[in-house]
Design a protein around this motif. Structure first.
Motif: not given
Ligand code: AMP
Length: 191
Positions: A31-33, A36-38, A57-61, A85-90, A92-94
């Motif tokens: 879970s990328t979210g 990042l929270r960690e 609420g924006a995406l991280v690079g 989970d929560g990835f890919p979100r763009t 490009y990420q995929f």
């Protein structure tokens, strides 16, 4: 190694499903979210860098996210596969994930998408704010921005998934158990 993507807007129930699916199939839950929270909780340099974007609420690079993903994939031992989970979100990420998996001899085995109506997403996130205390769930404007970000930057992936096949949209407005059983049926049918 199997690779499964659990896809859908924020509040669709991806995290709840990912936790139990990972356990059932011995998958590494990525879970990328959560990662990042960690980082934010631990006050790391990365955490400081991403906090304001997450708060609004924006995406991280993409580069930050892809570095995390590659590192987790390469450093996870003893699993039968990965559950994103929560990835890919763009798009490009995929594309980068796809190339990376090919390079190491794997592929995306299935994309399971949880489809949930917007008003239910909003209700769920506001309720989750009370339980988990996530700042980005508590503010209705941020919640709406995250859904808008999903529509603009993440939902276009659906067309790509549909073209490639192995894409399974499911009605996500059900109980955790019902969705879990439906997803297990899909995974089991893949062999
Ligand atoms: P989540 O817990 O998946 O809802 O993610 C919370 C926040 O973390 C998102 O609103 C983004 O700011 C950031 N984030 C998580 N995953 C990604 C990703 N794959 N790409 C870009 N930003 C992400």
């Amino acid at each position: 190694m199997k690779n499964f993507i659990i896809f859908g807007p924020p509040g669709a129930g991806k995290g709840s499903q990912a936790v139990i699916l990972a356990k059932r199939y011995n998958l590494k839950h990525i879970s990328t979210g959560d990662i990042l929270r960690e980082e934010i909780k631990n006050g790391t340099k990365l955490g400081l860098k991403v906090k304001s974007l997450m708060d609004e609420g924006a995406l991280v690079g993409d580069d930050i996210i892809l570095e995390i993903i590659e590192s987790v994939i390469l450093n996870s031992k003893g699993y039968s596969g990965f559950l994103y989970d929560g990835f890919p979100r763009t798009i490009y990420q995929f594309q980068v994930l796809d190339e990376f998996l090919q390079k190491i001899g794997y592929k995306t085995d299935a994309v399971i998408s949880l489809v949930v109506k917007e008003e239910i997403l909003i209700k769920r996130m506001l309720r989750r704010a009370e339980i988990e205390g996530r700042a980005d769930d508590a503010d209705i404007e941020v919640v709406k921005k995250r859904i808008a970000t999903y529509r603009e930057q993440t939902e276009p992936l659906v067309e790509i998934f549909e073209k490639r096949g192995r894409y399974y949209p499911l009605e996500g407005d059900t109980t955790i158990e019902q969705s879990f059983n439906e997803i297990c049926t899909i995974i089991d049918s893949l062999g």
